[in-house]
Enzyme design. Structure first.
Site, PDB file in Angstrom:
ATOM      1  N   CYS A 145       0.643  -0.877   0.061  1.00 34.37           N
ATOM      2  CA  CYS A 145       0.240   0.201   0.185  1.00 34.37           C
ATOM      3  C   CYS A 145       0.969   1.245  -0.001  1.00 34.37           C
ATOM      4  O   CYS A 145       0.234   2.534  -0.129  1.00 34.37           O
ATOM      5  CB  CYS A 145      -1.217   0.192   1.352  1.00 34.37           C
ATOM      6  SG  CYS A 145      -1.557  -1.117   1.487  1.00 34.37           S
ATOM      7  N   HIS A 182      -3.035   7.978   6.755  1.00 40.20           N
ATOM      8  CA  HIS A 182      -2.783   6.674   6.194  1.00 40.20           C
ATOM      9  C   HIS A 182      -4.063   6.414   6.139  1.00 40.20           C
ATOM     10  O   HIS A 182      -4.526   5.325   5.734  1.00 40.20           O
ATOM     11  CB  HIS A 182      -1.619   5.344   6.337  1.00 40.20           C
ATOM     12  CG  HIS A 182      -2.054   4.226   5.853  1.00 40.20           C
ATOM     13  ND1 HIS A 182      -2.087   3.968   4.479  1.00 40.20           N
ATOM     14  CD2 HIS A 182      -2.309   3.080   5.921  1.00 40.20           C
ATOM     15  CE1 HIS A 182      -1.741   2.737   4.044  1.00 40.20           C
ATOM     16  NE2 HIS A 182      -2.244   2.413   5.114  1.00 40.20           N
ATOM     17  N   GLU A 235      -0.852   5.545  13.703  1.00 40.11           N
ATOM     18  CA  GLU A 235      -0.081   6.085  13.183  1.00 40.11           C
ATOM     19  C   GLU A 235      -0.512   6.963  14.284  1.00 40.11           C
ATOM     20  O   GLU A 235       0.184   7.989  14.581  1.00 40.11           O
ATOM     21  CB  GLU A 235      -1.102   6.435  12.171  1.00 40.11           C
ATOM     22  CG  GLU A 235      -0.742   7.363  11.062  1.00 40.11           C
ATOM     23  CD  GLU A 235      -1.623   7.915   9.939  1.00 40.11           C
ATOM     24  OE1 GLU A 235      -0.969   8.256   9.160  1.00 40.11           O
ATOM     25  OE2 GLU A 235      -2.301   6.527   9.534  1.00 40.11           O
ATOM     26  N   LYS A 281      -9.445   7.954   2.941  1.00 38.39           N
ATOM     27  CA  LYS A 281      -9.640   6.925   2.906  1.00 38.39           C
ATOM     28  C   LYS A 281     -11.345   7.066   3.102  1.00 38.39           C
ATOM     29  O   LYS A 281     -12.162   5.583   3.135  1.00 38.39           O
ATOM     30  CB  LYS A 281      -8.869   6.291   2.988  1.00 38.39           C
ATOM     31  CG  LYS A 281      -7.523   5.812   2.838  1.00 38.39           C
ATOM     32  CD  LYS A 281      -6.641   4.927   3.321  1.00 38.39           C
ATOM     33  CE  LYS A 281      -5.780   4.479   2.324  1.00 38.39           C
ATOM     34  NZ  LYS A 281      -5.014   5.268   2.490  1.00 38.39           N
ATOM     35  N   HIS A 322      -9.844   2.141   0.213  1.00 42.93           N
ATOM     36  CA  HIS A 322      -8.364   1.660   0.460  1.00 42.93           C
ATOM     37  C   HIS A 322      -8.148   1.537  -1.426  1.00 42.93           C
ATOM     38  O   HIS A 322      -8.462   0.725  -1.756  1.00 42.93           O
ATOM     39  CB  HIS A 322      -8.131   0.926   1.670  1.00 42.93           C
ATOM     40  CG  HIS A 322      -6.500   0.637   1.517  1.00 42.93           C
ATOM     41  ND1 HIS A 322      -5.251   1.918   1.166  1.00 42.93           N
ATOM     42  CD2 HIS A 322      -6.020   0.415   2.479  1.00 42.93           C
ATOM     43  CE1 HIS A 322      -4.388   1.992   0.984  1.00 42.93           C
ATOM     44  NE2 HIS A 322      -4.438   0.593   1.817  1.00 42.93           N
ATOM     45  N   PHE A 359       1.882  -3.316   3.835  1.00 43.83           N
ATOM     46  CA  PHE A 359       1.812  -5.313   5.207  1.00 43.83           C
ATOM     47  C   PHE A 359       3.967  -4.948   4.189  1.00 43.83           C
ATOM     48  O   PHE A 359       4.252  -4.796   3.338  1.00 43.83           O
ATOM     49  CB  PHE A 359       1.337  -6.118   3.193  1.00 43.83           C
ATOM     50  CG  PHE A 359       0.026  -6.231   3.960  1.00 43.83           C
ATOM     51  CD1 PHE A 359      -0.219  -5.310   5.292  1.00 43.83           C
ATOM     52  CD2 PHE A 359      -0.424  -6.819   3.627  1.00 43.83           C
ATOM     53  CE1 PHE A 359      -2.229  -5.653   5.076  1.00 43.83           C
ATOM     54  CE2 PHE A 359      -2.189  -7.315   3.936  1.00 43.83           C
ATOM     55  CZ  PHE A 359      -2.370  -6.558   5.090  1.00 43.83           C
TER      56      PHE A 359
END
Length: 505
Positions: free
Chosen positions: A253, A394, A405, A426, A431, A491
């Protein structure tokens, strides 16, 4: 005014005289336009120059520290190493978006500020068996603001590549680069990333080959070029005849953000003058959705009310919503852009990257990797945390990720007189995986340009314990906004932060 920490000190010299005899270093990198980098190891200066070349000296120890530069160096100017320095500066001159809120940056920006949401119920074959039945599709058709499949998806062109071509067309049009000479085309490249590329196409090819008698004949000769991730950028380079660096980051991502970072560095280091860069993704289908459902990463609690499903930083968040689309930026060396009177949208002044080294798919609770990525971006720009006015987070709407975060943001910016405003778009877009960082970088640029920050859709009751972080539920103007950051994490424990600034001559 060079930056020094316990591990690394980076300084740039612009020298028109031989090196002073007292200068001692462990590594010298000479950067010269059109030439590759040369790395030299020595304990004494190995060369001198009478030409004005940008010389980047990287100190791996403290043999030579910034105070040495303060005296006795006629003809030497010391500056901060980084994107925002006397080195080659990188600016944004074009942007393009295909997203769940439509095609076209102005349209998407307006809908974001209006609080619109692009999540709907899924409709692909087999979706009824999945726990999650919500997604954020890019609207398709031939109307205004719609993605024209027939125009961008020719033979052998997968949808993720078509999205990239669509967004690149808008970005190139806005940049007004015009017709370039052969020499200019050799200095113009692409860097467009994706997380999974044509994952459904790969699976379909495998299914065909289960028929041992007819499968091979039925497999398209375009199968491999269609599924390769770098072919999104490859098709863009073919369309515009770009013959400079041809690159694609594949970092889950964070792919879009890393592609932008790599493109900016290629310009900064003299390997290119123009880069068409960003990220693209098209994986709303059985394969990717089933895989993320098995990980329990997708939201499945709002199937009957999909517009509420993506809710970053809200206490009722329950997983992310899969989105699709692309974001493409045209980056340009600042002096080149100014020489042609380009409309400069923003400047990339800082880049930060870091790894978690913690878990394949989950960040540490304290957001350590995210913290270090943001701090690295600030160091790269040579600015203090207090100058950042807005962070496009994010924030994927996952219970662990959002909290980590927020912890990282509070750690990095908590000592400033006021923390930056924070929102995650988002909530409206879902996403977009490998495209998320690029689309959100464009949104960050638009926030700087308009001095208005988008809100976080569906944020009704915020995550407790982080009251110091000013989360935005709705769009808000910010007349003093000069610096804004975009975060992307993925990831594998990969983290990227991009710091943008309003352009100053």
């Amino acid at each position: 005014d060079a930056h020094t920490d316990e591990r690394l000190s980076q300084t740039s010299l612009f020298c028109s005289h031989p090196f002073p005899p007292f200068l001692s270093f462990t590594s010298l990198c000479v950067s010269k336009p059109r030439l590759p980098h040369t790395y030299l190891q020595a304990s004494k200066p190995p060369l001198s120059t009478s030409s004005c070349l940008p010389l980047h000296i990287v100190y791996l120890d403290q043999v030579c520290t910034p105070p040495l530069f303060s005296a006795g160096m006629a003809g030497v100017q010391v500056c901060k190493r980084g994107l925002h320095s006397a080195c080659r500066r990188v600016v944004v001159t074009g942007v393009g978006i295909a997203s769940p809120l439509g095609v076209g940056v102005d349209r998407v920006w307006k809908r974001l500020l209006d609080g619109d949401v692009g999540t709907v119920q899924t409709d692909f074959d087999g979706c009824e068996v999945l726990p999650s039945k919500v997604a954020a599709y890019t609207p398709k058709g031939e109307g205004e603001g719609e993605y024209n499949q027939a125009k961008y998806e020719g033979k052998g062109v997968a949808r993720f590549t078509g999205f990239a071509l669509c967004a690149a067309e808008e970005a190139m049009c806005q940049s007004q680069l015009g017709e370039m000479t052969d020499d200019q085309l050799e200095r113009a490249g692409v860097a467009i990333g994706s997380a999974v590329g044509d994952i459904d196409g790969a699976v379909e090819g495998g299914v065909l080959l289960e028929d041992r008698k007819r499968g091979l004949r039925r497999l398209s000769p375009f199968f491999i070029p269609q599924i390769l991730i770098n072919l999104a950028g490859g098709h863009v380079s073919l369309k515009y005849k770009l013959r400079g660096p041809n690159h694609a980051a594949v970092t889950a991502c964070a792919s879009g953000a890393h592609s932008i970072a790599d493109a900016a560095k290629l310009i900064r280091d003299g390997d290119a003058d123009v880069m068409v860069t960003g990220g693209t993704e098209a994986c709303i289908g059985m394969t990717a959705m089933a895989g993320f459902c098995r990980m329990k990463a997708l939201c499945s609690t709002y199937n009957d009310n999909p517009s509420l499903a993506s809710r970053p930083f809200d206490v009722d968040r329950a997983g992310f919503v899969m989105g699709e689309g692309a974001g493409v930026l045209v980056l340009e060396e600042r002096e080149r852009a100014m020489a042609r009177n380009a409309d400069i949208l923003a400047e990339i002044v800082g880049i930060g990257m870091a790894g978690d080294g913690h878990h394949l798919t989950s960040p540490p609770q304290d957001g350590d990797g995210a913290r270090r990525a943001m701090q690295a971006a600030l160091r790269s720009a040579g600015v203090e945390p207090g100058v950042v006015g807005y962070i496009n987070a994010h924030g994927t709407s996952t219970p662990i990720g959002d909290k980590a975060e927020l912890h990282a943001i509070e750690t990095v910016f908590g000592s400033a007189s006021s923390l930056p405003f924070v929102s995650s778009t988002k909530g409206a877009l879902g996403h977009l995986l490998g495209a998320a960082g690029a689309v959100e970088a464009i949104i960050t640029v638009m926030a700087l340009r308009s001095k208005c920050m988008p809100g976080t859709a569906n944020l009704t009751t915020r995550e407790p314990g982080f009251e110091k972080v000013p989360l935005l539920a709705h769009a808000q103007e910010h007349a003093g906004l000069e610096y804004a950051m975009s975060n992307s994490f993925g990831f594998g424990g990969t983290n990227a932060s991009l710091l943008f600034a309003r352009h100053r001559a």
